[in-house]
Structure formats: structure tokens, C-alpha cells
Scaffold this active site. Structure first.
Site, PDB file in Angstrom:
ATOM      1  N   ASP A  47       0.834  -1.203   0.000  1.00 60.32           N
ATOM      2  CA  ASP A  47       0.000   0.000   0.000  1.00 60.32           C
ATOM      3  C   ASP A  47       0.868   1.251   0.000  1.00 60.32           C
ATOM      4  O   ASP A  47       0.665   2.177  -0.805  1.00 60.32           O
ATOM      5  CB  ASP A  47      -0.890   0.045   1.261  1.00 60.32           C
ATOM      6  CG  ASP A  47      -1.909  -1.067   1.329  1.00 60.32           C
ATOM      7  OD1 ASP A  47      -3.084  -0.807   1.047  1.00 60.32           O
ATOM      8  OD2 ASP A  47      -1.527  -2.190   1.690  1.00 60.32           O
ATOM      9  N   THR A  49      -6.949  -4.608   0.584  1.00 63.84           N
ATOM     10  CA  THR A  49      -5.728  -4.974   1.329  1.00 63.84           C
ATOM     11  C   THR A  49      -5.927  -6.247   2.143  1.00 63.84           C
ATOM     12  O   THR A  49      -5.046  -7.115   2.182  1.00 63.84           O
ATOM     13  CB  THR A  49      -5.287  -3.826   2.261  1.00 63.84           C
ATOM     14  OG1 THR A  49      -5.014  -2.667   1.474  1.00 63.84           O
ATOM     15  CG2 THR A  49      -4.028  -4.202   3.030  1.00 63.84           C
TER      16      THR A  49
END
Length: 313
Positions: free
Chosen positions: A50, A123
Site C-alpha cells: 500500500d 488490502t
């Protein structure tokens, strides 16, 4: 060609290239096995992928368009590390640059543009190995409206490769008044009602809305980008999420592309979301998206009053 093209086309063309590079970073982090997971709160994880993918996108776009406003999911205010040169992307997708820009977007200035970035949507699924749920999202807004977007799928059809990291991924885009590229939109099967919704953030409100719609099938998957892709690939008719949870960086790119493909995305009450720089980041009234714009009013009309009242407050 790049400098002579209108700004919006140049931003989308550069975003395609930046998203491709971000996808490579995401695959590289996974293949090394050190995800660097940080728990940001309930059902909200962050990984090295990320952080690195966002740094790649923000740095690359800021270098080329210094006056645009970029809002990313990950807080990198404390990140003083320089961006590795190999992450900086300066090339632009020539297919996008060669498009005919709509008249209403021809003269947009950098100061009017807000770019919403979710460097790794899905995620939680990424950490669990549900790789086809993962997307990179770059949404482009002018004023309040989402006018363009890029969705990159780092692991598109990864099952066809010896290792997931060998997938080249797939990047699609959409621009208001032009249409979409990188894929062929398909229409879901007539005579059925297939709904996609959250995989890990369900609650009583979400279930009440689903029950009212009476779906034939419910696809519970991760990532707003992935859910909207299911609509555009003809695998679902509507995306129903009657709860706060997702943010503007989750919906800006998917909304722009879905709209360019003939669909529609609003909150659960049928109200449009706004994407100007000072807007609240949270999509507090949920998400209702349909593959066909003409079907949207029917789904909105089915939302129970109890759900409407709760989301309105």
C-alpha cells in the site's frame, strides 16, 4: 503528442502508466513475502505494498502535474524517504493521448483537478491471498464530479501463470464523454438478479437492503474496485452496500469508469457523491451502483425506509 493533448487526457494517460508500475510494486512485495502489515483499526490493514504503491503514484503524478491536488488513502506525511528512481513514471499511454477530448473537458486547468488514489484496494484480501480482489484505483475529478478513472488489476487471471507475480495485470480506464478502454464491457444475464456486496463489513443494515432487493445470487467479495468490475464484466447487476465504510478514493475511479460504460453509482439514497478537495472522505451513506443507469432507480426504490433513515442520520 503528450504536451499537445488536453490536460485530462494527459493525466489519465500518465495514470495508466503509474498504475501499471504500482501493480508491479504490489506483486514484488508479495513475492518477497515481507508484507509489513500495520493495523490501522477494525478491518483496516496497511501493507508495505500500500505504502510503496501510493508513493509511486503520487510522486509520478506530482512530478508531471505539480498543481493538481492528490488525495491518497495512506498517510505518508511522515515518510521522508525519497522515491526510488525506478518507481518514478514519466511515460504516458499513447492510446489515451490520441483520443478526442470532450468539449467540456478541453480547457480544464491543473488547479481544478483532484486525484483520488487508493494504491491497493482490497488490502485484507491481499494479505489472505485472494489476489483477484485486489485493484489499484486512480480517480480524476474536476470540481465535484468524477470525470475519469483508472483501475489496474495486478493479478488479472493470475491462475494462468506458474506464479502469481508473473501476471502482467490488466489496466482499464474510463473518461466521461469518451467511453472506456482496456476491456470490453459485458451485460449480465437477463432474468436474474445478481448482487455483489461486502465480504467482510456486513451488518444488519447491509442485510436488510439485500433482503429487500430479493436477489437470486449474492457475490460477497472484497474491494470496491473489484465489485464495480463485476458489474462491467457482466457478472453482477448491482453493487449494494448499505453502510458507511468506503471512502472517496474507493469510489472515484470506479464511478467514473462505470458511468463511462453506461452504469451509475450513488449513495444508497440515490444521491450523487462529490469529489471536491474539501469533501468528507467517508462515503457515509453507503454505495448503490448498477451496471445499467436505467436500472438504478428501481434498486433505489427498494431500499427500506428503516435503512434510509439510519443512513440519513
Amino acid at each position: 503528442m503528450a504536451q499537445s493533448a488536453p490536460l485530462i487526457l494527459r493525466i489519465i494517460a500518465s495514470s495508466v502508466s503509474a498504475a501499471n508500475q504500482a501493480g508491479k510494486i504490489i506483486r514484488d512485495v508479495m513475492s518477497k513475502g515481507e508484507l509489513g502489515i500495520v493495523d490501522k483499526g477494525k478491518n483496516d490493514l496497511q501493507t508495505e505494498a500500500d505504502r510503496s504503491a501510493q508513493q509511486c503514484i503520487v510522486s509520478s503524478l506530482s512530478l508531471q502535474f505539480p498543481s493538481i491536488k492528490i488525495i491518497g488513502e495512506e498517510d505518508q506525511s511522515s515518510n521522508s524517504c525519497p522515491t526510488p528512481p525506478e518507481w518514478l513514471v514519466t511515460e504516458s499511454d499513447p492510446n489515451v493521448l490520441g483520443l478526442q477530448c470532450p468539449k467540456d473537458l478541453e480547457n480544464v486547468k491543473e488547479e481544478e483537478v483532484i486525484v483520488w488514489v487508493d494504491p491497493l484496494d482490497g488490502t485484507s484480501e491481499y494479505t489472505q491471498g485472494l489476489l483477484d480482489h485486489v485493484t489499484v484505483l486512480i480517480g480524476v475529478a474536476v470540481g465535484e464530479k468524477a470525470v475519469g478513472g483508472v483501475i489496474h488489476q495486478p493479478y488479472y487471471e493470475y491462475q494462468n501463470f506458474a506464479k502469481p507475480e508473473l501476471s502482467p495485470g490488466r489496466t482499464i480506464w474510463g473518461i466521461s464523454g469518451i467511453g472506456t478502454g482496456g476491456f470490453d464491457p459485458k451485460v449480465a444475464e437477463e432474468g436474474k438478479r445478481i448482487i455483489t456486496t461486502t465480504r467482510s463489513h456486513s451488518n444488519a443494515l447491509v442485510q436488510a437492503a439485500l433482503d429487500a432487493i430479493q436477489p437470486d445470487e449474492v457475490l460477497r467479495v472484497g474491494g470496491a474496485g473489484h465489485k464495480v468490475m463485476l458489474l462491467m464484466e457482466g457478472k453482477a447487476h448491482a453493487y449494494v452496500f448499505a453502510s458507511a465504510g468506503c471512502k472517496k478514493w474507493d469510489t472515484c475511479a470506479p464511478e467514473a469508469i462505470l458511468s463511462a460504460a453506461g452504469g451509475h453509482l450513488t449513495d444508497m439514497l440515490g444521491r450523487p457523491y462529490q469529489y471536491h478537495a474539501s469533501v468528507q472522505h467517508l462515503n457515509a451513506s453507503g454505495v448503490l451502483a448498477t451496471a445499467r443507469k436505467e436500472d438504478h432507480a428501481w434498486y433505489a426504490s427498494r431500499v427500506p425506509d428503516s435503512v434510509r433513515e439510519k443512513l440519513s442520520s
